[in-house]
Scaffold this motif. Sequence first.
Motif, PDB file in Angstrom:
ATOM      1  N   ALA A 145      18.957  -1.582  -5.857  1.00 30.43           N
ATOM      2  CA  ALA A 145      18.333  -1.104  -4.625  1.00 30.43           C
ATOM      3  C   ALA A 145      16.810  -1.081  -4.762  1.00 30.43           C
ATOM      4  CB  ALA A 145      18.853   0.291  -4.284  1.00 30.43           C
ATOM      5  N   VAL A 146      16.318  -0.644  -5.927  1.00 30.67           N
ATOM      6  CA  VAL A 146      14.874  -0.617  -6.164  1.00 30.67           C
ATOM      7  C   VAL A 146      14.312  -2.038  -6.192  1.00 30.67           C
ATOM      8  CG1 VAL A 146      13.077  -0.051  -7.843  1.00 30.67           C
ATOM      9  CG2 VAL A 146      14.919   1.573  -7.396  1.00 30.67           C
ATOM     10  N   ILE A 147      15.007  -2.928  -6.863  1.00 33.02           N
ATOM     11  CA  ILE A 147      14.556  -4.317  -6.982  1.00 33.02           C
ATOM     12  C   ILE A 147      14.486  -4.985  -5.616  1.00 33.02           C
ATOM     13  CG2 ILE A 147      15.196  -6.594  -7.871  1.00 33.02           C
ATOM     14  CD1 ILE A 147      16.390  -5.031 -10.317  1.00 33.02           C
ATOM     15  N   GLU A 158      18.985 -13.835  -7.821  1.00 34.88           N
ATOM     16  CA  GLU A 158      17.757 -13.301  -8.399  1.00 34.88           C
ATOM     17  C   GLU A 158      17.852 -11.795  -8.587  1.00 34.88           C
ATOM     18  OE1 GLU A 158      13.006 -12.670  -7.393  1.00 34.88           O
ATOM     19  OE2 GLU A 158      14.166 -14.143  -6.241  1.00 34.88           O
ATOM     20  N   ILE A 159      18.399 -11.109  -7.593  1.00 33.59           N
ATOM     21  CA  ILE A 159      18.552  -9.650  -7.697  1.00 33.59           C
ATOM     22  C   ILE A 159      19.440  -9.305  -8.884  1.00 33.59           C
ATOM     23  CG2 ILE A 159      19.370  -7.566  -6.549  1.00 33.59           C
ATOM     24  CD1 ILE A 159      16.817  -8.784  -5.344  1.00 33.59           C
ATOM     25  N   THR A 160      20.518 -10.052  -9.053  1.00 37.92           N
ATOM     26  CA  THR A 160      21.438  -9.809 -10.168  1.00 37.92           C
ATOM     27  C   THR A 160      20.746 -10.025 -11.502  1.00 37.92           C
ATOM     28  OG1 THR A 160      23.415 -10.374  -8.887  1.00 37.92           O
ATOM     29  CG2 THR A 160      23.564 -10.588 -11.289  1.00 37.92           C
ATOM     30  N   ARG A 161      19.980 -11.105 -11.622  1.00 39.98           N
ATOM     31  CA  ARG A 161      19.283 -11.393 -12.872  1.00 39.98           C
ATOM     32  C   ARG A 161      18.263 -10.299 -13.205  1.00 39.98           C
ATOM     33  NH1 ARG A 161      19.950 -14.052 -16.941  1.00 39.98           N
ATOM     34  NH2 ARG A 161      17.986 -15.209 -17.045  1.00 39.98           N
ATOM     35  N   ARG A 162      17.528  -9.847 -12.201  1.00 39.68           N
ATOM     36  CA  ARG A 162      16.548  -8.791 -12.446  1.00 39.68           C
ATOM     37  C   ARG A 162      17.232  -7.482 -12.833  1.00 39.68           C
ATOM     38  NH1 ARG A 162      11.320  -9.849 -11.024  1.00 39.68           N
ATOM     39  NH2 ARG A 162      10.940 -11.793  -9.870  1.00 39.68           N
TER      40      ARG A 162
END
Length: 297
Positions: A145-147, A158-162
């Motif tokens: 959520a923050v990302i 990308e969200i998953t990787r971060r």
Amino acid sequence: MPDEVTDNDENGLSHNSGATVRRLQLGGHLRALRRAKGLTRDQAGYTIRASESKISRMELGRVSFKERDVTDLLKLYGVEDPAEHRRVLAMMREANAPSWWQAFGDVLDTWFQNYLDLEQAAELIRTYEIQFVPGLLQTDAYARAVIKLGHEDGGPEEITRRAQLRMARKQVLQRPDAPRLWAVLDEAVLRRPIGGPEVLREQIEYLLAICESPRVRLQVMPFAKGGHAAAGQAFSILRFPHEKLPDVVYIEHLTSGLYLERREEVDRYAAAIGRLFIEAELPSRTPEILREHLARL
């Protein structure tokens, strides 16, 4: 900064401490040698066919090192002992070695790379947060959520990787030699429903569980306290298990990170967080405060 090169067992740092820490040590050693010889950065730069600014970046540990440059500088600084040359070049290779986070290079901002190495090498991390739970204490759902807030255009992959990178960071707290983490959270962190009420609930439950860890000390700065020493700015101070490696203050901005190492600057932030530890609710009160916020959800 270090004035001498020592073996790993002597300086308290392992091979896993990270390239950034080794660069800081090596840069400090080269700076001490240059000053002992009475040479300017301009003079040193001329010897290795480089600018004064490059010598500055090398001495501050901001760049990687080339063996030819280091060898030439050692010769310029009058270091003739072959064993000393071998020690310095061994440190140079460690300083240039890949770090654990390089597997996430596709989603890792370059300005954050130094911090990841420093975080892994620290023995004490003191942090103050005004908006989010510290990265080392975030759940996967909260982290996502923050990302998303900072990467609105990022796709699911990308969200998953971060998020995976952030979860990988947390492993530092599971090590036998894990750093101590002392965090102060503004009460706003516990009230802002990042990701929604259920995500926040899970996050607060996780914080409640982490309070049991002997390596983590968590405090809350309540609204009722009014103004305080560090109002309006989140920051972290990292300390390392080597007396000649100075504390580093890290301040994260939207598109960059600021690293402060000058003694007078670090001392001001250390004094500020020291006052926060006194002004915030006692660590023993944190579980009760967290349960109160869970009840509101």
